[in-house]
Design an enzyme around this catalytic site. Sequence first.
Site, PDB file in Angstrom:
ATOM      1  CG  ASP A 165      -2.017  -0.981   1.209  1.00  0.00           C
ATOM      2  OD1 ASP A 165      -2.764  -1.122   0.396  1.00  0.00           O
ATOM      3  OD2 ASP A 165      -1.850  -2.111   1.988  1.00  0.00           O
ATOM      4  CG  HIS A 180      -9.714  -1.269   8.505  1.00  0.00           C
ATOM      5  ND1 HIS A 180     -10.091  -0.112   7.562  1.00  0.00           N
ATOM      6  CD2 HIS A 180      -8.362  -1.894   7.899  1.00  0.00           C
ATOM      7  CE1 HIS A 180      -8.873   0.072   6.720  1.00  0.00           C
ATOM      8  NE2 HIS A 180      -7.935  -0.926   6.708  1.00  0.00           N
ATOM      9  NE  ARG A 208      -6.199   5.183   2.594  1.00  0.00           N
ATOM     10  CZ  ARG A 208      -6.937   4.133   2.714  1.00  0.00           C
ATOM     11  NH1 ARG A 208      -7.818   4.015   3.892  1.00  0.00           N
ATOM     12  NH2 ARG A 208      -6.511   2.954   1.950  1.00  0.00           N
ATOM     13  NE  ARG A 224       0.664  -0.430   4.227  1.00  0.00           N
ATOM     14  CZ  ARG A 224      -0.163   0.212   5.179  1.00  0.00           C
ATOM     15  NH1 ARG A 224       0.277   0.889   5.970  1.00  0.00           N
ATOM     16  NH2 ARG A 224      -1.404  -0.006   4.973  1.00  0.00           N
ATOM     17  CG  ASP A 255      -9.558  -3.522   1.552  1.00  0.00           C
ATOM     18  OD1 ASP A 255      -8.490  -3.933   1.695  1.00  0.00           O
ATOM     19  OD2 ASP A 255     -10.187  -2.494   1.900  1.00  0.00           O
ATOM     20  CE  LYS A 281      -5.629   1.693  -1.601  1.00  0.00           C
ATOM     21  NZ  LYS A 281      -4.514   1.076  -0.753  1.00  0.00           N
ATOM     22  CG  HIS A 282     -10.960   0.909  -0.913  1.00  0.00           C
ATOM     23  ND1 HIS A 282     -10.739   2.080  -0.638  1.00  0.00           N
ATOM     24  CD2 HIS A 282     -10.308   0.176  -0.497  1.00  0.00           C
ATOM     25  CE1 HIS A 282      -9.682   2.311   0.129  1.00  0.00           C
ATOM     26  NE2 HIS A 282      -9.271   0.901   0.232  1.00  0.00           N
TER      27      HIS A 282
END
Length: 599
Positions: free
Chosen positions: A136, A249, A205, A144, A322, A236-237
């Site tokens: 990601d 999440h 984001r 990351r 996801d 995404k998403h």
Amino acid sequence: MSRPTRRTVLGLAAAAVAGAAGLRPGVAAASNPGRAHGWATATLARMTLEEKVGQLFVTYAYGATAQTADRRNVTAYGVATPAEVVAKYKLGGVIYFAWTDSVANPPQIAALSNGLQQASLAVGDKVSVPLLISTDQEHGVVFRVGPPATQFPGAMALGAGRSTADAREAAAIAGAELRAVGVNQAYAPVADVNVNALNPVIGVRSFSSDPTLVADLTAAQVTGLEGGGGIASCAKHFPGHGDTVDDSHTSLPTINHTREQWNTIDAPPFEAAIEAGIDSIMTAHIVVPSLDPSGEPATLSKPILTGILREQLGYDGVVITDSLAMAGVRQKYGDAEVAVRALEAGCDQLLMSPAMDVAYNAVLAAVRSGRITEKRLDQSVYRVLRLKHLNGVVADPMVDVAAVPSVVGTPEHYAAAQRIADRTTTVVKNEAGLLPLSAGPRKVLVTGYGVSTTQTLANRLTARGATTTVRQTGATPSDTAIAGAVAAARANDLTVVLTMKAWDTAVTDKQGKQQKLVKDLLATGKPVIVVAVRDPYDIAYFTAAPTYLATYSYADVSMESLAKVLYGELKPAGKLPVDVPVAGSPATKLYPFGHGLTW
């Protein structure tokens, strides 16, 4: 003359992008569709059932090298090393995270990638298939691979800058640096349209609350990643996570857009991504009753993934879920059933199943029983194989570890990131005429969110002649920290306070502590500059602040841009890419899309 394919168009665009970004010639090693089809078809015909099913799974493994033994792998997978995880499940892909020890530094990442590719290429008796290695790397608040890799300010900052060229160049550089360390797929860009200021999971984001702007910048980043960067991108998403107050999440959000609203708000960025030749699309664990009244999350919805994404939008690339460890997809079914239902809905790859043995064997059993036909299985495996060939992973799966420093975090890339960031800082309020700051010495307190962020900004101000004091108070400052910051403010000429999602008292700041910090600083009567280093929506809670800016990012380049704007070295160019509503009144605009001051 035949019409050029989308892949060809991307390749032609790559040269211009690579030139602008200072990338190596030929960084995009993409194949042509005919060769990809031939290889994928021939490889598929020689694969065992177990090898085919393995291509459907993408998961993580713990360890800094492919041969690192880690007890966490034994607990999760029954084997010790990342290489053994790849071999056991004949994986189609691996995803990197900091918490799996995968991304310590660029040379380490490159060596890990080579080791995992070697393990993957040794799996089959009759076939040799490399991995998709993904992460990601959205930039901004989600990344990351950190420094020394080049860090960009992220999607909403690019939305504030309004430049498709900047979005494309940022993606091209990001893609080239990832490819240099063996990462051949970025789970980016985010194509969600953030129309809900209370969205806890998307926010900055997203590029914008404007569907057209999101569509334009999404397409630009697809072209940058796939053409200039030479890696697979992943929008995404789907079908759009931008209008929710819940986090998938931890729960299962419902998006109550009508079909017409979906067509006009959520669909355009994905349509633009498809037109740009997007390699993969990630699903959302959300319920959209107007698209599927069954109550199933989109990840498990055949009407959404097959009926809309495949048939209506005409998308034939890879669809990946996801993370299947998220609560949004695990509320109704166990991990075995989730894996099978996702494939039945139209997914091609299953990301991060929390019970790999259970999920892998469930898919095997579903094919053997006929619940999933071999034809359906082969459709997904073919798409995965084709993607690998189209992006040059089959032709060149390994990377040159010694060459990594010549690509990752180069001065040219850093300079490009700074140029882009310099076009994004937004001045929302300057009622007292405090900005730009006059030259000359002054004592400045830098306080608020972020240990490194406050210090980085202080260093930038010190370089411009200020005497700085830093009092970092974090996202949930204690009463003691607030009192200390207020006392320090009284002893300084000027305070710059950084806020990070201060509006979200339910998640990051339960007692409204960031809001209290800012209000107490304003009450000192000393000059205070409030800067949102994440969501621009914070200003709704600081209407008394006469001076307010938004950077949308706490990356170093954003702090340098902020310092330049504060001191008048730059004319602020960023414009709000979202509507900022009045606190507690989401339908009432406090500052509209497009607002931004300059001098």
